[in-house]
Design an enzyme around this catalytic site. Structure first.
Site, PDB file in Angstrom:
ATOM      1  N   ALA A   8       0.700  -1.196  -0.259  1.00 58.59           N
ATOM      2  CA  ALA A   8      -0.021   0.185  -0.106  1.00 58.59           C
ATOM      3  C   ALA A   8       0.898   1.266  -0.083  1.00 58.59           C
ATOM      4  O   ALA A   8       0.386   2.612   0.325  1.00 58.59           O
ATOM      5  CB  ALA A   8      -0.842  -0.064   1.115  1.00 58.59           C
ATOM      6  N   ARG A  10       2.743   2.586  -2.503  1.00 62.08           N
ATOM      7  CA  ARG A  10       2.563   3.199  -3.850  1.00 62.08           C
ATOM      8  C   ARG A  10       1.417   2.725  -4.531  1.00 62.08           C
ATOM      9  O   ARG A  10       0.496   1.643  -4.100  1.00 62.08           O
ATOM     10  CB  ARG A  10       3.862   3.041  -4.445  1.00 62.08           C
ATOM     11  CG  ARG A  10       5.179   3.569  -3.788  1.00 62.08           C
ATOM     12  CD  ARG A  10       6.419   3.142  -4.716  1.00 62.08           C
ATOM     13  NE  ARG A  10       6.710   1.880  -4.577  1.00 62.08           N
ATOM     14  CZ  ARG A  10       6.615   1.063  -5.836  1.00 62.08           C
ATOM     15  NH1 ARG A  10       6.547   1.675  -7.023  1.00 62.08           N
ATOM     16  NH2 ARG A  10       7.095  -0.126  -5.759  1.00 62.08           N
ATOM     17  N   ASN A  86      -2.845  -6.930  -2.743  1.00 58.74           N
ATOM     18  CA  ASN A  86      -2.405  -6.156  -3.940  1.00 58.74           C
ATOM     19  C   ASN A  86      -0.975  -6.119  -4.270  1.00 58.74           C
ATOM     20  O   ASN A  86      -0.855  -5.795  -5.553  1.00 58.74           O
ATOM     21  CB  ASN A  86      -2.870  -4.801  -3.284  1.00 58.74           C
ATOM     22  CG  ASN A  86      -2.444  -3.588  -4.327  1.00 58.74           C
ATOM     23  OD1 ASN A  86      -2.812  -3.434  -5.478  1.00 58.74           O
ATOM     24  ND2 ASN A  86      -1.045  -3.095  -4.024  1.00 58.74           N
ATOM     25  N   SER A 138      -5.356  -8.980 -12.666  1.00 55.67           N
ATOM     26  CA  SER A 138      -5.067  -8.325 -13.816  1.00 55.67           C
ATOM     27  C   SER A 138      -5.702  -8.884 -15.227  1.00 55.67           C
ATOM     28  O   SER A 138      -6.067  -9.939 -15.056  1.00 55.67           O
ATOM     29  CB  SER A 138      -3.701  -8.407 -14.151  1.00 55.67           C
ATOM     30  OG  SER A 138      -3.308  -7.819 -15.582  1.00 55.67           O
ATOM     31  N   TYR A 151       3.536 -13.437 -15.309  1.00 55.75           N
ATOM     32  CA  TYR A 151       2.834 -12.431 -14.746  1.00 55.75           C
ATOM     33  C   TYR A 151       1.281 -13.090 -15.019  1.00 55.75           C
ATOM     34  O   TYR A 151       0.436 -12.913 -14.239  1.00 55.75           O
ATOM     35  CB  TYR A 151       2.921 -11.058 -15.147  1.00 55.75           C
ATOM     36  CG  TYR A 151       2.193  -9.869 -14.587  1.00 55.75           C
ATOM     37  CD1 TYR A 151       2.352  -9.506 -13.350  1.00 55.75           C
ATOM     38  CD2 TYR A 151       1.085  -9.334 -15.407  1.00 55.75           C
ATOM     39  CE1 TYR A 151       1.637  -8.356 -12.787  1.00 55.75           C
ATOM     40  CE2 TYR A 151       0.293  -8.475 -14.965  1.00 55.75           C
ATOM     41  CZ  TYR A 151       0.661  -7.857 -13.493  1.00 55.75           C
ATOM     42  OH  TYR A 151      -0.105  -6.979 -13.129  1.00 55.75           O
ATOM     43  N   ALA A 153       0.344 -15.971 -15.796  1.00 55.28           N
ATOM     44  CA  ALA A 153       0.235 -17.344 -14.924  1.00 55.28           C
ATOM     45  C   ALA A 153      -0.445 -16.822 -13.269  1.00 55.28           C
ATOM     46  O   ALA A 153      -0.942 -17.346 -12.931  1.00 55.28           O
ATOM     47  CB  ALA A 153       1.371 -18.003 -14.944  1.00 55.28           C
ATOM     48  N   LYS A 155      -1.561 -14.281 -12.356  1.00 55.63           N
ATOM     49  CA  LYS A 155      -3.007 -13.632 -12.143  1.00 55.63           C
ATOM     50  C   LYS A 155      -4.041 -14.531 -12.372  1.00 55.63           C
ATOM     51  O   LYS A 155      -4.808 -14.299 -12.045  1.00 55.63           O
ATOM     52  CB  LYS A 155      -2.918 -12.282 -13.117  1.00 55.63           C
ATOM     53  CG  LYS A 155      -1.944 -11.083 -12.782  1.00 55.63           C
ATOM     54  CD  LYS A 155      -2.199 -10.621 -11.327  1.00 55.63           C
ATOM     55  CE  LYS A 155      -1.173  -9.548 -10.791  1.00 55.63           C
ATOM     56  NZ  LYS A 155      -1.475  -8.981  -9.267  1.00 55.63           N
ATOM     57  N   ILE A 184      -3.257   0.874 -15.970  1.00 55.22           N
ATOM     58  CA  ILE A 184      -3.520   1.857 -14.973  1.00 55.22           C
ATOM     59  C   ILE A 184      -2.127   2.530 -14.796  1.00 55.22           C
ATOM     60  O   ILE A 184      -1.009   2.022 -14.728  1.00 55.22           O
ATOM     61  CB  ILE A 184      -3.641   1.275 -13.475  1.00 55.22           C
ATOM     62  CG1 ILE A 184      -5.070   0.284 -13.767  1.00 55.22           C
ATOM     63  CG2 ILE A 184      -4.241   2.108 -12.505  1.00 55.22           C
ATOM     64  CD1 ILE A 184      -6.458   0.796 -14.039  1.00 55.22           C
TER      65      ILE A 184
HETATM   66  P1  NAP Z   1       3.295  -0.376  -8.298  1.00 54.59           P
HETATM   67  O1  NAP Z   1       2.965   0.945  -8.322  1.00 54.59           O
HETATM   68  O2  NAP Z   1       4.611  -1.122  -8.725  1.00 54.59           O
HETATM   69  O3  NAP Z   1       3.227  -0.676  -6.571  1.00 54.59           O
HETATM   70  C1  NAP Z   1       3.906  -1.981  -6.216  1.00 54.59           C
HETATM   71  C2  NAP Z   1       3.672  -2.049  -4.716  1.00 54.59           C
HETATM   72  O4  NAP Z   1       3.554  -3.342  -4.268  1.00 54.59           O
HETATM   73  C3  NAP Z   1       4.213  -1.296  -3.754  1.00 54.59           C
HETATM   74  O5  NAP Z   1       3.613  -0.504  -2.817  1.00 54.59           O
HETATM   75  C4  NAP Z   1       5.253  -2.197  -3.280  1.00 54.59           C
HETATM   76  O6  NAP Z   1       5.934  -1.880  -2.062  1.00 54.59           O
HETATM   77  C5  NAP Z   1       4.562  -3.303  -3.302  1.00 54.59           C
HETATM   78  N1  NAP Z   1       5.128  -4.657  -3.125  1.00 54.59           N
HETATM   79  C6  NAP Z   1       5.907  -5.254  -3.997  1.00 54.59           C
HETATM   80  N2  NAP Z   1       6.384  -6.491  -3.708  1.00 54.59           N
HETATM   81  C7  NAP Z   1       6.296  -6.526  -2.271  1.00 54.59           C
HETATM   82  C8  NAP Z   1       6.346  -7.486  -1.366  1.00 54.59           C
HETATM   83  N3  NAP Z   1       7.102  -8.597  -1.494  1.00 54.59           N
HETATM   84  N4  NAP Z   1       5.975  -7.322  -0.266  1.00 54.59           N
HETATM   85  C9  NAP Z   1       5.341  -6.337   0.085  1.00 54.59           C
HETATM   86  N5  NAP Z   1       4.948  -5.459  -0.868  1.00 54.59           N
HETATM   87  C10 NAP Z   1       5.423  -5.506  -2.001  1.00 54.59           C
HETATM   88  O7  NAP Z   1       2.402  -1.432  -8.663  1.00 54.59           O
HETATM   89  P2  NAP Z   1       0.690  -1.199  -8.981  1.00 54.59           P
HETATM   90  O8  NAP Z   1       0.442  -0.659 -10.531  1.00 54.59           O
HETATM   91  O9  NAP Z   1       0.149  -0.077  -8.180  1.00 54.59           O
HETATM   92  O10 NAP Z   1       0.080  -2.537  -8.765  1.00 54.59           O
HETATM   93  C11 NAP Z   1      -0.629  -3.127  -7.803  1.00 54.59           C
HETATM   94  C12 NAP Z   1      -1.106  -4.113  -7.944  1.00 54.59           C
HETATM   95  O11 NAP Z   1      -2.133  -4.133  -9.218  1.00 54.59           O
HETATM   96  C13 NAP Z   1      -0.248  -5.511  -8.501  1.00 54.59           C
HETATM   97  O12 NAP Z   1      -0.817  -6.752  -8.121  1.00 54.59           O
HETATM   98  C14 NAP Z   1      -0.291  -5.409  -9.848  1.00 54.59           C
HETATM   99  O13 NAP Z   1      -0.063  -6.655 -10.539  1.00 54.59           O
HETATM  100  C15 NAP Z   1      -1.865  -4.965 -10.091  1.00 54.59           C
HETATM  101  N6  NAP Z   1      -2.293  -4.460 -11.585  1.00 54.59           N
HETATM  102  C16 NAP Z   1      -1.610  -3.338 -11.859  1.00 54.59           C
HETATM  103  C17 NAP Z   1      -2.005  -2.586 -13.179  1.00 54.59           C
HETATM  104  C18 NAP Z   1      -1.328  -1.580 -13.866  1.00 54.59           C
HETATM  105  O14 NAP Z   1      -1.576  -1.213 -15.084  1.00 54.59           O
HETATM  106  N7  NAP Z   1      -0.779  -0.651 -12.998  1.00 54.59           N
HETATM  107  C19 NAP Z   1      -2.599  -3.509 -14.028  1.00 54.59           C
HETATM  108  C20 NAP Z   1      -3.287  -4.952 -13.439  1.00 54.59           C
HETATM  109  C21 NAP Z   1      -2.550  -5.252 -12.382  1.00 54.59           C
HETATM  110  P3  NAP Z   1       7.233  -1.267  -1.644  1.00 54.59           P
HETATM  111  O15 NAP Z   1       7.509   0.002  -2.450  1.00 54.59           O
HETATM  112  O16 NAP Z   1       7.179  -0.558  -0.276  1.00 54.59           O
HETATM  113  O17 NAP Z   1       8.298  -2.417  -1.795  1.00 54.59           O
END
Ligand code: NAP
Length: 244
Positions: A8, A10, A86, A138, A151, A153, A155, A184
């Protein structure tokens, strides 16, 4: 009621934490590396008049997850009623070039973490006969995507996991639903080349890239009483990109 949002600090997770706070849930903010961001989000939520705390844990590590739930309970003084799985990462590559490590990191973070966290949360939810599991999947878990076998797989796996949990715990008042975001605007998609972004934009009927807040609103819906008769579903938040 307390909501725990993994990853949470970012992006989408941050927006979900804020939206849940707006809806009067207390929020436990999980982060792994971005402590300053998690801390400032925590202050922001506190200033909104609801309780918040920030908790470091690598959710891909099962021992970290056990400790996370323990410290959330100790510090927040209540059990987790809403869990938002998330946290997620990408390690894109063509299959021929994909290293074991790229595969494992993505499966561990995007899929195994949801298993570890849900297993910890579900006991108290079952006892309370109430709970909401919200998994961030996703659209590529539904459609597949070249260069993202790991990725996609992870999801697709989370979608099967969601449906199984929904069936297993429906009689305990627990719902489990998945949200499938499309494209997003966050740090995760920031790395894409402008040509790739242009191509994706053309495939979105609503004609714009999604915002983290669009996903957050869907999460707040699944966390609310409004969705109490909905379980085992996958809601695409993608501007019409997939329509499956
Ligand atoms: P993001 O901006 O890269 O943020 C990722 C977040 O996950 C960060 O807060 C990071 O925390 C945390 N994180 C990563 N590895 C972690 C771990 N091992 N333990 C705890 N926290 C961890 O990504 P986002 O775009 O917001 O994506 C969030 C979710 O939505 C993901 O599951 C992603 O697959 C999904 N999603 C995103 C999109 C898109 O277009 N953006 C589309 C489909 C699905 P720290 O920085 O504190 O390490």
């Amino acid at each position: 009621m307390l909501a725990l949002v993994t990853g949470a600090s970012r992006g989408i997770g941050r927006a979900v934490a804020l939206e849940l706070a707006k809806n009067n849930f207390n929020v436990a903010i999980n982060y792994n590396n971005s402590m300053d961001a998690a801390k400032s989000l925590c202050s922001k939520i506190n200033s909104m008049g609801v309780k918040a705390g920030y908790f470091k844990a690598d959710v891909s590590n099962s021992d970290d997850v056990i400790n996370l739930f323990k410290s959330v309970k100790d510090n927040m003084g209540e059990n987790v009623s809403i869990l938002v799985n998330n946290a997620g990462v990408t390690r894109d590559n063509l299959l021929m070039r994909m290293k074991n490590e790229d595969w494992q990191t993505v499966i561990n973070t995007n899929l195994n973490a949801a298993f570890y966290c849900t297993r910890e949360a579900i006991r108290d939810m079952a006892k309370a006969r109430y709970g909401r599991i919200i998994n961030i999947a996703s659209v590529v878990g539904l459609t597949g995507n070249a260069g993202q076998a790991n990725y996609a797989a992870s999801k697709a796996g989370i979608i099967g996991f969601t449906k199984s949990i929904a069936r297993e715990y429906a009689n305990r008042g627990i719902t489990a639903n998945a949200i499938a975001p499309g494209f997003i605007e966050t740090d995760m998609t920031e790395v894409l080349k402008p040509e790739a972004k242009e191509g994706i934009l053309k495939s979105i009927p609503l004609g714009s890239i999604g915002k983290a807040e669009d996903v957050a609103k869907a999460a707040a819906f699944f966390a609310s009483e409004t969705s109490s008769y909905i379980t085992g579903q996958v809601l695409a938040v993608d501007g019409g990109m997939t329509m499956i």
